[in-house]
Design a protein around this motif. Structure first.
Motif, PDB file in Angstrom:
ATOM      1  N   GLY A  69       1.029  -1.102   0.145  1.00 50.75           N
ATOM      2  CA  GLY A  69      -0.057   0.108   0.163  1.00 50.75           C
ATOM      3  C   GLY A  69       1.181   1.273   0.111  1.00 50.75           C
ATOM      4  N   GLN A  70       2.067   1.163   0.389  1.00 48.75           N
ATOM      5  CA  GLN A  70       2.995   3.049   0.657  1.00 48.75           C
ATOM      6  C   GLN A  70       3.032   2.735  -0.336  1.00 48.75           C
ATOM      7  N   LEU A  71       3.979   1.972  -1.307  1.00 51.64           N
ATOM      8  CA  LEU A  71       4.703   1.464  -2.504  1.00 51.64           C
ATOM      9  C   LEU A  71       3.649   2.143  -3.823  1.00 51.64           C
ATOM     10  N   VAL A  78      -3.957   4.279  -7.446  1.00 54.93           N
ATOM     11  CA  VAL A  78      -5.064   4.549  -6.894  1.00 54.93           C
ATOM     12  C   VAL A  78      -5.943   3.330  -6.379  1.00 54.93           C
ATOM     13  N   ALA A  79      -6.223   2.625  -7.450  1.00 57.33           N
ATOM     14  CA  ALA A  79      -6.797   1.612  -7.325  1.00 57.33           C
ATOM     15  C   ALA A  79      -5.782   0.187  -6.644  1.00 57.33           C
ATOM     16  N   SER A  80      -4.786  -0.094  -7.658  1.00 51.25           N
ATOM     17  CA  SER A  80      -3.637  -1.000  -6.483  1.00 51.25           C
ATOM     18  C   SER A  80      -3.986  -0.691  -5.089  1.00 51.25           C
ATOM     19  N   ALA A  81      -3.978  -0.439  -4.344  1.00 50.81           N
ATOM     20  CA  ALA A  81      -3.299   0.842  -3.293  1.00 50.81           C
ATOM     21  C   ALA A  81      -4.327   0.331  -2.219  1.00 50.81           C
ATOM     22  N   HIS A  82      -5.832   0.722  -3.078  1.00 53.85           N
ATOM     23  CA  HIS A  82      -7.450   0.161  -2.187  1.00 53.85           C
ATOM     24  C   HIS A  82      -7.397  -0.734  -2.336  1.00 53.85           C
ATOM     25  N   ARG A  87      -7.276  -5.473   1.633  1.00 53.57           N
ATOM     26  CA  ARG A  87      -7.046  -7.200   1.836  1.00 53.57           C
ATOM     27  C   ARG A  87      -6.702  -6.831   3.320  1.00 53.57           C
ATOM     28  N   GLY A  88      -5.828  -5.770   4.212  1.00 55.95           N
ATOM     29  CA  GLY A  88      -5.012  -5.103   5.272  1.00 55.95           C
ATOM     30  C   GLY A  88      -6.520  -5.452   6.156  1.00 55.95           C
ATOM     31  N   GLN A  89      -6.777  -4.663   5.807  1.00 58.05           N
ATOM     32  CA  GLN A  89      -8.150  -4.551   6.556  1.00 58.05           C
ATOM     33  C   GLN A  89      -9.055  -6.082   6.451  1.00 58.05           C
ATOM     34  N   ALA A  90      -9.336  -6.683   6.153  1.00 54.59           N
ATOM     35  CA  ALA A  90      -9.847  -7.926   5.871  1.00 54.59           C
ATOM     36  C   ALA A  90      -9.165  -9.190   7.057  1.00 54.59           C
ATOM     37  N   ILE A  91      -7.972  -9.152   7.064  1.00 58.74           N
ATOM     38  CA  ILE A  91      -7.091  -9.851   7.534  1.00 58.74           C
ATOM     39  C   ILE A  91      -7.401  -9.111   9.067  1.00 58.74           C
ATOM     40  N   ILE A  92      -7.111  -7.530   9.252  1.00 56.25           N
ATOM     41  CA  ILE A  92      -7.731  -7.144  11.174  1.00 56.25           C
ATOM     42  C   ILE A  92      -9.106  -8.005  11.042  1.00 56.25           C
ATOM     43  N   ASP A  93      -9.814  -7.773  10.592  1.00 51.60           N
ATOM     44  CA  ASP A  93     -11.176  -8.103  10.345  1.00 51.60           C
ATOM     45  C   ASP A  93     -11.079  -9.717  11.141  1.00 51.60           C
ATOM     46  N   LEU A 120      -5.691   1.767   9.093  1.00 51.68           N
ATOM     47  CA  LEU A 120      -6.005   1.697   7.236  1.00 51.68           C
ATOM     48  C   LEU A 120      -7.004   2.228   7.041  1.00 51.68           C
ATOM     49  N   VAL A 121      -7.825   2.782   7.553  1.00 49.70           N
ATOM     50  CA  VAL A 121      -9.455   3.138   6.728  1.00 49.70           C
ATOM     51  C   VAL A 121      -9.056   4.575   6.041  1.00 49.70           C
ATOM     52  N   ASP A 122      -8.484   5.087   7.334  1.00 45.48           N
ATOM     53  CA  ASP A 122      -7.873   6.367   6.556  1.00 45.48           C
ATOM     54  C   ASP A 122      -6.985   6.753   5.853  1.00 45.48           C
ATOM     55  N   ALA A 123      -5.992   5.347   5.182  1.00 49.70           N
ATOM     56  CA  ALA A 123      -5.057   5.122   4.514  1.00 49.70           C
ATOM     57  C   ALA A 123      -6.291   5.110   3.672  1.00 49.70           C
ATOM     58  N   ASN A 124      -6.894   4.383   3.345  1.00 48.30           N
ATOM     59  CA  ASN A 124      -7.620   4.203   2.175  1.00 48.30           C
ATOM     60  C   ASN A 124      -8.141   5.377   1.516  1.00 48.30           C
TER      61      ASN A 124
END
Length: 154
Positions: A69-71, A78-82, A87-93, A120-124
């Motif tokens: 996501g950083q890269l 934007v699409a790849s970052a999202h 996916r990271g958010q899903a792992i946290i869930d 993660l939400v803020d970054a997204n």
């Protein structure tokens, strides 16, 4: 008496000859084969892993997706970052949903997961790398602590 055609189309005058399927390029075939082998290997790895190894895989995936996501944010993709951030958010869930809240450590992890999820939400939403920069060291610390706990369990 002739059978009436119930559909509103004319019968073809000449027989229809099916087209031969297009040959698959050799490079594409080997790529598909490689992808199937990779997916099979990953599925086998997941199916044979112990619960603590699955948790480690989740932590490693989380760290990987944050770094990606950083890269992607740096390169303005934007699409790849999202995609990787969600996916990271899903792992946290998943990690949050599997906590056994009868333990005190679970309550602490729950608070950390909520904080990471917020970042993660803020970054997204804002597509700002700074939020991921805040979350990454925490995730790496949790992952490394989990690895150490797994070593000590043996």
């Amino acid at each position: 008496m002739a059978m009436r055609n119930p559909y509103n189309y004319a019968k073809p005058k000449a027989p229809i000859v099916p087209l031969a399927p297009a040959p698959k390029p050799q490079a594409l075939k080997s790529t598909v084969y490689h992808q199937n082998k990779s997916a099979d290997y990953l599925a086998q790895k997941i199916n044979s892993a112990r619960p603590e190894e699955l948790t480690l895989m989740l932590y490693e995936g989380l760290v990987k997706f944050i770094k990606q996501g950083q890269l992607f944010i740096e390169s303005k993709d934007v699409a790849s970052a999202h995609r990787v951030i969600t996916r990271g958010q899903a792992i946290i869930d998943e990690l949050s949903g599997t906590l056994d809240m009868t333990y005190d450590v679970s309550k602490g992890l729950s608070a950390l997961y909520a904080y990471i999820q917020e970042k993660l939400v803020d970054a997204n939403i804002k597509k700002e790398k700074a939020f991921l920069d805040e979350a990454l060291p925490i995730c790496e610390e949790i992952r490394d602590t989990w690895k150490e706990a797994m070593k000590n369990m043996r």
